[in-house]
Enzyme design. Structure first.
Site, mmCIF file in Angstrom:
data_model
loop_
_atom_site.group_PDB
_atom_site.id
_atom_site.type_symbol
_atom_site.label_atom_id
_atom_site.label_comp_id
_atom_site.label_asym_id
_atom_site.label_seq_id
_atom_site.Cartn_x
_atom_site.Cartn_y
_atom_site.Cartn_z
ATOM 1 N N GLU A 202 -0.800 3.512 2.977
ATOM 2 C CA GLU A 202 0.157 4.522 3.193
ATOM 3 C C GLU A 202 -0.163 5.564 3.883
ATOM 4 O O GLU A 202 0.318 6.685 3.775
ATOM 5 C CB GLU A 202 0.754 4.929 1.788
ATOM 6 C CG GLU A 202 1.109 3.770 0.619
ATOM 7 C CD GLU A 202 1.617 4.298 -0.618
ATOM 8 O OE1 GLU A 202 1.470 5.394 -0.769
ATOM 9 O OE2 GLU A 202 2.011 3.602 -1.330
ATOM 10 N N GLU B 25 2.558 -6.109 -3.531
ATOM 11 C CA GLU B 25 2.871 -5.346 -4.667
ATOM 12 C C GLU B 25 4.308 -5.754 -4.861
ATOM 13 O O GLU B 25 5.184 -4.842 -5.180
ATOM 14 C CB GLU B 25 2.858 -3.935 -4.517
ATOM 15 C CG GLU B 25 1.526 -3.524 -3.927
ATOM 16 C CD GLU B 25 1.386 -1.893 -3.839
ATOM 17 O OE1 GLU B 25 2.072 -1.078 -4.401
ATOM 18 O OE2 GLU B 25 0.194 -1.426 -3.341
#
Ligand code: GLA
Length: 372
Positions: free
Chosen positions: A161, A268
């Protein structure tokens, strides 16, 4: 001449054979888990904590999945809370469980702006550490963690991220970026590769199929690939909802990233029943917080679409991991609205297959294809 006895014998044989055939088919189908339906497509994984690998949850996990990702146990804050202290216990437990049960392990995650301990960014006098020191610590950390699980963890989310969410913002503001500049990204991959040259190394991010963010991620990945940084894949987190992404967004995304020669993993996955609103902290009045029939239908349709696109990209996608095992407990019960129940997975709170599960496995797997 055909006698009555002979006919009866034939009919009996046919009936027994039919019964045997059906029950075999049924038995095989029942014994099938997600990993079996998808054995010639991609690995099927799930994020786990040490609680997930006990009792009924462990049995479900082993039946359905062939890969795990430690949900928190390998994050820097958990595994390396102080400069001279590593907490190996939880990560070791999860990795041994995987080895015992023949499951693959995705390591998660080596460099992230969240769940990172403060000491990393401070020098001996408590002031902000300089680039040299921070990179040295990153290297030691990666070397120790990746080195410990060498040969047992086949893939790592090396960097998590780093791309900004805001329009026009390339990298997310973070202490990593503030102190080291963009260089920490390529360094992290190099350190991981040195620690385990056989491990597959991934960049992992969310909303990575939204066009604006996707372009920024692509730009960064291209730079890494052009500079021969050891990176092998992109992780699309897949924190999606019944509203997004669309089939075409997903297709474009997989095509774009894989055009760089990178493999794609969904790392995820969950399909929220709510719209993704990062800054929402309270329930919206009147919004149901149960899986109504209508929401259940929308969710199974979304799962159906997503997996049919995944199957189209059999070559590019090498693993699909769900973020948690069942609706009994998911991070989305706490985020973004604390206490708002969500139902984003394929198993319900009693660990039973939901209707969405049936849709996901409702296709003809080619059982003659080699297992991947
Ligand atoms: C991000 C991280 C995961 C996890 C989720 C929320 O996606 O990569 O490790 O923390 O947020 O649970």
């Amino acid at each position: 001449m055909i006698t009555k006895k002979f006919l009866t014998a034939i009919v009996t044989i046919v009936l027994i054979a039919a019964f045997y055939g059906c029950s075999r088919k049924y038995a095989t189908k029942n014994a099938f888990g997600l990993k079996d339906y998808y054995s010639s497509y991609f690995k099927m994984g799930v994020a786990v904590s040490p609680q997930t690998i006990r009792g009924a949850q462990a049995a479900l996990l082993i039946k359905e999945f062939n890969s795990i990702t430690p949900e928190n146990a390998m994050k820097m804050q958990s595994i390396h809370p102080r400069e001279n202290q590593y907490n190996w216990a939880d990560a070791d437990t999860l990795v041994s469980f995987a080895v015992r049960n023949g499951l693959k392990v995705r390591g998660h995650t080596l460099c992230w702006h969240e769940q990172v301990p403060g000491w990393i960014f401070k020098n001996g006098t408590g002031e902000k550490a300089d680039k040299l020191l921070v990179l040295k610590r990153l290297k030691d950390h990666i070397n120790n963690v990746v080195g410990r699980y060498k040969g047992k963890v086949y893939a790592w989310d090396v960097v998590n991220e780093v791309i900004g969410d805001e329009e026009g913002q390339y990298l997310r503001p973070s202490l990593w970026n503030e102190i080291c500049g963009e260089e920490f990204i390529s360094r992290a991959f190099e350190y991981a590769h040195q620690a385990d040259p056989d491990a597959l190394l991934f960049y992992n991010d969310y909303n990575s199929e939204r066009p604006e963010k996707r372009e920024k991620i692509y730009k960064m990945l291209k730079k890494l690939v052009d500079n021969k940084v050891p990176i092998h894949g992109i992780g699309l987190q897949g924190h999606w909802s019944i509203y997004e992404p669309s089939d075409s967004e997903l297709r474009e995304t997989i095509k774009l990233y894989s055009s760089l020669g990178l493999q794609v993993q969904i790392t995820e996955l969950d399909v929220s029943i709510y719209k993704w609103e990062k800054n929402l902290r309270k329930k919206i009045p009147g919004e149901p917080d149960s899986l109504t029939r209508q929401l259940e239908k929308k969710q199974l349709e979304k799962y159906d679409r997503i997996f049919s696109v995944f199957r189209e990209f059999n070559k590019e996608i090498t693993s699909v991991t769900f973020w948690n095992l069942s609706d009994r407990s998911t991070w989305l019960d706490r985020y973004p609205v604390p206490g708002r129940k969500n139902f984003p997975l394929l198993f319900d709170s009693n660990l039973q297959r939901k209707k969405a599960y049936q849709r996901v496995v409702d296709f003809k797997p080619d059982l003659n294809q080699p297992v991947k």
